[in-house]
Design a protein around this motif. Structure first.
Motif, short mmCIF file in Angstrom:
data_model
loop_
_atom_site.label_atom_id
_atom_site.label_comp_id
_atom_site.label_asym_id
_atom_site.label_seq_id
_atom_site.Cartn_x
_atom_site.Cartn_y
_atom_site.Cartn_z
N THR A 1 0.88 -1.16 0.00
CA THR A 1 0.00 0.00 0.00
C THR A 1 0.91 1.21 0.00
N ALA A 2 0.68 2.11 -0.94
CA ALA A 2 1.57 3.26 -1.09
C ALA A 2 0.78 4.50 -1.49
N THR A 3 1.36 5.64 -1.22
CA THR A 3 0.79 6.90 -1.69
C THR A 3 1.37 7.17 -3.07
N VAL A 4 0.48 7.42 -4.02
CA VAL A 4 0.89 7.66 -5.41
C VAL A 4 0.58 9.12 -5.75
N TYR A 5 1.52 9.76 -6.42
CA TYR A 5 1.38 11.18 -6.75
C TYR A 5 1.00 11.39 -8.21
N ARG A 6 0.03 12.27 -8.40
CA ARG A 6 -0.42 12.65 -9.75
C ARG A 6 0.45 13.80 -10.27
N GLN A 7 0.27 14.10 -11.53
CA GLN A 7 1.00 15.20 -12.13
C GLN A 7 0.66 16.53 -11.47
N ASN A 8 -0.59 16.70 -11.02
CA ASN A 8 -1.00 17.97 -10.40
C ASN A 8 -0.59 18.07 -8.93
N THR B 1 -1.32 16.23 -6.42
CA THR B 1 -2.22 15.62 -5.45
C THR B 1 -1.84 14.14 -5.36
N CYS B 2 -2.35 13.48 -4.35
CA CYS B 2 -1.97 12.09 -4.19
C CYS B 2 -3.18 11.26 -3.78
N PHE B 3 -3.02 9.95 -3.83
CA PHE B 3 -4.06 9.03 -3.41
C PHE B 3 -3.42 7.73 -2.93
N PRO B 4 -4.09 7.04 -2.01
CA PRO B 4 -3.56 5.75 -1.56
C PRO B 4 -3.87 4.69 -2.61
N ALA B 5 -2.95 3.79 -2.80
CA ALA B 5 -3.14 2.73 -3.80
C ALA B 5 -2.63 1.41 -3.26
#
Length: 140
Positions: A74-81, A83-87
């Motif tokens: 389980t990791a935090t993934v970062y978007r280009q903008n 912001t992030c989300f757990p995945a």
């Protein structure tokens, strides 16, 4: 990578990213591009670690540890903008290609549901405690 593997990655409903042993991204499916906010040409050949910016987390160390068996993290993934989300990310090492396949899904809703369950559980325990105090006072 052969056409069969490429077709499977493109058809997947989860985010799929393929990188080599150095972390250089060689393939990414449309689901990942949409979730991350990148265009294909912006992400190909970049190091996969730029998607995992947590200072206490090294995706390269994780990949190295996944060479012998499939790993799930389980990791935090970062978007280009930014912001992030757990995945939830599954890592498979394809030995014959010397490539890693990262298959992930956004678990934001799951994390939120777990927080709500914890909150409801806490409130229920508080209500039981108040009830027990009232019963104790009434019986005395």
């Amino acid at each position: 990578m052969d056409v069969y593997v490429s077709a499977l990655i493109d058809a997947a409903q989860d985010m799929m990213i393929v990188c080599d042993e150095t972390g250089a991204i060689s393939m990414v499916n449309a689901v990942a591009l949409e979730a991350l906010g990148y265009k294909k040409e912006e992400i190909i050949n970049e190091n996969v670690s730029f998607l995992f910016l947590d200072k206490n987390f090294s995706i390269m160390d994780i990949l190295e540890g996944c060479r012998e068996e499939t790993c799930e993290i389980t990791a935090t993934v970062y978007r280009q903008n930014k912001t992030c989300f757990p995945a939830k990310v599954k890592v498979v090492y394809l030995r014959e290609y010397s490539k890693y396949v990262l298959s992930g899904s956004d678990i934001t809703e799951l994390v939120q549901a777990q927080k709500e369950i914890s909150y409801v559980r806490e409130k229920a325990e508080e209500a039981l405690k108040v009830r027990d105090e009232i019963v104790a006072n009434v019986t005395h």
